[in-house]
Motif scaffolding. Structure first.
Motif, PDB file in Angstrom:
ATOM      1  N   MET A  57       0.828  -1.206   0.000  1.00 27.58           N
ATOM      2  CA  MET A  57       0.000   0.000   0.000  1.00 27.58           C
ATOM      3  C   MET A  57       0.862   1.256   0.000  1.00 27.58           C
ATOM      4  N   SER A  58       1.995   1.200   0.703  1.00 21.30           N
ATOM      5  CA  SER A  58       2.898   2.354   0.758  1.00 21.30           C
ATOM      6  C   SER A  58       3.456   2.676  -0.618  1.00 21.30           C
ATOM      7  N   TYR A  59       3.881   1.634  -1.335  1.00 24.44           N
ATOM      8  CA  TYR A  59       4.396   1.845  -2.690  1.00 24.44           C
ATOM      9  C   TYR A  59       3.287   2.354  -3.618  1.00 24.44           C
ATOM     10  N   LEU A  60       2.053   1.905  -3.383  1.00 20.99           N
ATOM     11  CA  LEU A  60       0.934   2.354  -4.210  1.00 20.99           C
ATOM     12  C   LEU A  60       0.707   3.859  -4.042  1.00 20.99           C
ATOM     13  N   VAL A  61       0.752   4.338  -2.801  1.00 14.23           N
ATOM     14  CA  VAL A  61       0.580   5.770  -2.550  1.00 14.23           C
ATOM     15  C   VAL A  61       1.726   6.553  -3.169  1.00 14.23           C
ATOM     16  N   ALA A  62       2.941   6.055  -2.992  1.00 12.32           N
ATOM     17  CA  ALA A  62       4.103   6.742  -3.568  1.00 12.32           C
ATOM     18  C   ALA A  62       3.988   6.834  -5.090  1.00 12.32           C
ATOM     19  N   LYS A  63       3.499   5.763  -5.707  1.00 13.93           N
ATOM     20  CA  LYS A  63       3.320   5.776  -7.164  1.00 13.93           C
ATOM     21  C   LYS A  63       2.248   6.785  -7.566  1.00 13.93           C
ATOM     22  N   ALA A  64       1.136   6.819  -6.804  1.00 10.87           N
ATOM     23  CA  ALA A  64       0.063   7.770  -7.100  1.00 10.87           C
ATOM     24  C   ALA A  64       0.539   9.209  -6.967  1.00 10.87           C
ATOM     25  N   LEU A  65       1.543   9.429  -6.118  1.00 13.84           N
ATOM     26  CA  LEU A  65       2.098  10.768  -5.920  1.00 13.84           C
ATOM     27  C   LEU A  65       3.279  11.037  -6.856  1.00 13.84           C
ATOM     28  N   ASN A  66       3.433  10.190  -7.858  1.00 10.19           N
ATOM     29  CA  ASN A  66       4.460  10.378  -8.892  1.00 10.19           C
ATOM     30  C   ASN A  66       5.876  10.406  -8.326  1.00 10.19           C
ATOM     31  N   CYS A  67       6.108   9.617  -7.278  1.00  9.37           N
ATOM     32  CA  CYS A  67       7.426   9.556  -6.655  1.00  9.37           C
ATOM     33  C   CYS A  67       8.354   8.591  -7.407  1.00  9.37           C
ATOM     34  N   LYS A  68       9.639   8.761  -7.193  1.00  8.64           N
ATOM     35  CA  LYS A  68      10.623   7.773  -7.627  1.00  8.64           C
ATOM     36  C   LYS A  68      10.607   6.654  -6.589  1.00  8.64           C
ATOM     37  N   LEU A  69      10.198   5.465  -7.005  1.00  5.33           N
ATOM     38  CA  LEU A  69      10.076   4.356  -6.073  1.00  5.33           C
ATOM     39  C   LEU A  69      11.444   3.793  -5.728  1.00  5.33           C
ATOM     40  N   SER A  70      11.634   3.486  -4.460  1.00  3.70           N
ATOM     41  CA  SER A  70      12.931   3.001  -4.002  1.00  3.70           C
ATOM     42  C   SER A  70      13.120   1.534  -4.369  1.00  3.70           C
ATOM     43  N   PRO A  71      14.248   1.186  -5.001  1.00  6.88           N
ATOM     44  CA  PRO A  71      14.533  -0.227  -5.308  1.00  6.88           C
ATOM     45  C   PRO A  71      15.002  -0.992  -4.071  1.00  6.88           C
ATOM     46  N   LYS A  72      15.371  -0.258  -3.023  1.00  4.82           N
ATOM     47  CA  LYS A  72      15.789  -0.878  -1.766  1.00  4.82           C
ATOM     48  C   LYS A  72      15.449   0.099  -0.638  1.00  4.82           C
ATOM     49  N   THR A  73      14.406  -0.225   0.119  1.00  4.17           N
ATOM     50  CA  THR A  73      14.008   0.671   1.192  1.00  4.17           C
ATOM     51  C   THR A  73      14.458   0.082   2.518  1.00  4.17           C
ATOM     52  N   ARG A  74      15.030   0.933   3.370  1.00  2.00           N
ATOM     53  CA  ARG A  74      15.626   0.484   4.631  1.00  2.00           C
ATOM     54  C   ARG A  74      14.804   0.986   5.816  1.00  2.00           C
ATOM     55  N   PHE A  75      14.987   0.313   6.934  1.00  2.00           N
ATOM     56  CA  PHE A  75      14.306   0.701   8.168  1.00  2.00           C
ATOM     57  C   PHE A  75      15.331   1.158   9.195  1.00  2.00           C
ATOM     58  N   GLU A  76      14.944   2.187   9.948  1.00  2.00           N
ATOM     59  CA  GLU A  76      15.816   2.723  10.989  1.00  2.00           C
ATOM     60  C   GLU A  76      15.050   2.870  12.295  1.00  2.00           C
TER      61      GLU A  76
ATOM     62  N   GLN B  86      11.012   4.216  17.547  1.00  4.84           N
ATOM     63  CA  GLN B  86      10.012   3.937  16.521  1.00  4.84           C
ATOM     64  C   GLN B  86      10.720   3.368  15.309  1.00  4.84           C
ATOM     65  N   ILE B  87      10.219   2.254  14.783  1.00  6.10           N
ATOM     66  CA  ILE B  87      10.775   1.743  13.528  1.00  6.10           C
ATOM     67  C   ILE B  87      10.212   2.591  12.406  1.00  6.10           C
ATOM     68  N   SER B  88      11.115   3.251  11.695  1.00 10.31           N
ATOM     69  CA  SER B  88      10.702   4.210  10.670  1.00 10.31           C
ATOM     70  C   SER B  88      11.667   4.115   9.492  1.00 10.31           C
ATOM     71  N   GLN B  89      11.614   5.091   8.595  1.00 14.49           N
ATOM     72  CA  GLN B  89      12.527   5.170   7.463  1.00 14.49           C
ATOM     73  C   GLN B  89      13.068   6.588   7.375  1.00 14.49           C
ATOM     74  N   PHE B  90      14.334   6.698   7.052  1.00 10.22           N
ATOM     75  CA  PHE B  90      14.947   8.025   6.959  1.00 10.22           C
ATOM     76  C   PHE B  90      15.824   8.145   5.715  1.00 10.22           C
ATOM     77  N   THR B  91      16.837   7.306   5.623  1.00  9.05           N
ATOM     78  CA  THR B  91      17.769   7.451   4.500  1.00  9.05           C
ATOM     79  C   THR B  91      17.204   6.920   3.179  1.00  9.05           C
ATOM     80  N   ASP B  92      16.416   5.853   3.247  1.00  4.50           N
ATOM     81  CA  ASP B  92      15.866   5.240   2.028  1.00  4.50           C
ATOM     82  C   ASP B  92      14.380   4.987   2.197  1.00  4.50           C
ATOM     83  N   PRO B  93      13.555   6.004   2.035  1.00  9.09           N
ATOM     84  CA  PRO B  93      12.103   5.828   2.171  1.00  9.09           C
ATOM     85  C   PRO B  93      11.512   5.104   0.967  1.00  9.09           C
ATOM     86  N   VAL B  94      10.235   4.840   1.023  1.00 16.15           N
ATOM     87  CA  VAL B  94       9.537   4.147  -0.064  1.00 16.15           C
ATOM     88  C   VAL B  94       9.625   4.932  -1.376  1.00 16.15           C
ATOM     89  N   GLY B  95       9.440   6.255  -1.288  1.00 12.78           N
ATOM     90  CA  GLY B  95       9.477   7.073  -2.494  1.00 12.78           C
ATOM     91  C   GLY B  95       9.962   8.487  -2.202  1.00 12.78           C
TER      92      GLY B  95
END
Length: 472
Positions: free
Chosen positions: A57-76, A90-99
């Motif tokens: 679902m996260s990638y779907l929203v990022a695509k709908a927002l015309n983002c560059k989708l990450s080929p490798k997304t990391r958790f921090e 909190q498990i989140s994303q900072f350096t490599d988000p979904v989009g």
């Protein structure tokens, strides 16, 4: 004199059935502290497992927002202490988000504005604090909910822009089916960042406003804050970078704390979760989940069905309503007539019964048939409203209701002529007045004929036959 800059941080609860990194139910309204486990409570030795449906679902929203989708997304791990954060991180994303680096076009009045998206990142939610008198209670049911944060660039200018953006964004995620957009229940939340500066001088000192649970409050809070900062600059006072709360009872923002910077959170890689690398199959599923988005649909409703901007705005606001509308049109109903019924009589009945369009007895096929009965002259518009009431009450097709209730319109000139003869006989003085030139009395006779026919006589036929009999 001053230029204002507004950026939004929007958080949405994804409609995945379970939490972001464990199997607990992600469900609003359950009894407090019943949907928790050692993983979402951060007990020692537990290991998180990524919810693949939520990340899709996260990638779907990022695509709908015309983002560059990450080929490798990391958790921090985003480290901070707060009572409703049981792990203290909190498990989140900072350096490599979904989009990253996306955009969305929104309507603001009569203009189209493009708003840039800085990033879209997936994370887990915190719990909920409930303040009661001199004590605070903690409900951890929400801790670990799959949460998506969308961060815009500071491209908005005034509170009205932010309100329009939020409404467009809410409509989009509801179309995609990834969030219900209910701000009152907290499934969609917004923090707003605003700064002002002299014209052409760039960004000013950023102030964040929290505790905004409606698009209206976002508008009011931002406009208040722009005014407050303008007054401070007029008085040559220093604006500090801080977080403020919106007091909806006083219609003003109030200081909360100094604004944190990224290094305050001590981000470091989450050791228990490997990077997520979407496969070709995964990305195809994301593509297959995409639907026609609201902005494009509104344009098509106007160009393809001849609706005005205001009419298309109402129809496209909810995806089910837009689908319902188009099913009616595909069944042969006139587009403007469908809009008219949906925005007036159907809307009133839904409000009166407390039902939604999805769960009411009226189907697209039934509304199309009701409109067809009017166009075929079998029922009048007035009778159609009665039939609509019966559809809601009895859950039956309109033609069956007309047969059972004897509501079919009388359009035979001979049958109508007999009713007119009886009315003329009873109202000889009125008939004479019309013959003497007082044509205003014709309306009275039409009303009497309609009453005598129980409202079933076709009005156009009544007027034609009556004119012929009275005036010759």
């Amino acid at each position: 004199m001053y230029q204002s800059f507004i950026g939004l941080e929007i958080h949405i609860h994804l409609t995945a059935e379970t939490k972001a990194f464990c199997g607990c139910n992600a469900r609003y309204g359950d009894e407090e502290n019943t949907n928790i486990c050692p993983v979402c409570m951060g007990f020692p030795g537990v290991l998180p497992t990524l919810n693949e449906k939520a990340i899709q679902m996260s990638y779907l929203v990022a695509k709908a927002l015309n983002c560059k989708l990450s080929p490798k997304t990391r958790f921090e791990r985003k480290n901070y202490f707060y009572p409703d954060m049981p792990k203290n991180y909190q498990i989140s994303q900072f350096t490599d988000p979904v989009g990253r680096d996306g955009h969305i076009d929104i309507e603001i009045g009569d203009t189209i504005k493009r708003v840039r998206i800085h990033d879209v990142h997936f994370e887990e939610d915190a719990g909920k604090m409930i303040h009661a008198g001199d004590m605070s209670l903690l409900d951890y049911n929400r801790a670990g909910y799959p949460l998506l944060e969308v961060v815009t660039e500071p491209d908005l200018v005034v509170g009205e822009d932010a309100e329009a953006f939020l409404k467009s964004f809410r409509r989009m995620v509801r179309y995609l089916g990834v969030c219900d957009g209910n701000m009152e229940e907290g499934s969609m939340r917004c923090d707003a960042n605003v700064s002002i500066n002299l014209q052409g001088a760039g960004l000013g000192e950023k102030v964040e406003i929290k505790n905004l649970n409606s698009s209206r409050f976002v508008r009011k809070a931002l406009n208040y804050e722009i005014g407050r900062q303008s007054e401070m600059m007029d008085a040559h006072k220093v604006i500090i970078q801080e977080t403020r709360l919106w007091n909806e009872n006083r219609d003003q923002s109030e200081p909360m704390r100094r604004k944190e910077a990224a290094n305050d959170y001590r981000y470091f890689p989450e050791p228990d979760l490997p990077p997520f690398m979407p496969s070709a199959e995964f990305l195809k599923e994301v593509d297959d989940s995409m639907c026609e988005l609201p902005f494009a649909r509104k344009q098509r409703l106007m160009s393809g069905h001849g609706l005005s901007s205001d009419q298309a705005e109402y129809i496209h606001d909810e995806k089910y309503r837009a689908d319902f509308f188009e099913h009616c049109v595909f069944a042969g109903a006139d587009a403007v007539q469908v809009y008219s019924w949906l925005s007036s009589d159907v809307k009133k009945l839904l409000n009166r019964t407390g039902l939604t369009l999805e769960k009411c007895p009226l189907t697209a096929e039934r509304l199309a048939k009701l409109i067809a009965l009017i166009e075929e002259g079998q029922i009048s518009g007035k009778i159609a409203k009665t039939v609509l009431d019966y559809i809601f009450e009895e859950d039956k097709d309109p033609d069956k209701i007309c047969d059972e209730k004897g509501l079919v319109q009388i359009s035979d000139p001979g049958a109508i002529g007999k009713i007119i003869d009886e009315v003329m006989l009873k109202n000889g003085d009125v008939v004479q007045a019309i013959k003497d030139g007082d044509l205003r009395q014709m309306g009275f006779l039409v009303g009497q004929v309609m009453q005598a026919s129980g409202g079933k006589a076709a009005p156009q036929v009544v007027q034609s036959v009556l004119k012929e009999k009275v005036l010759g």
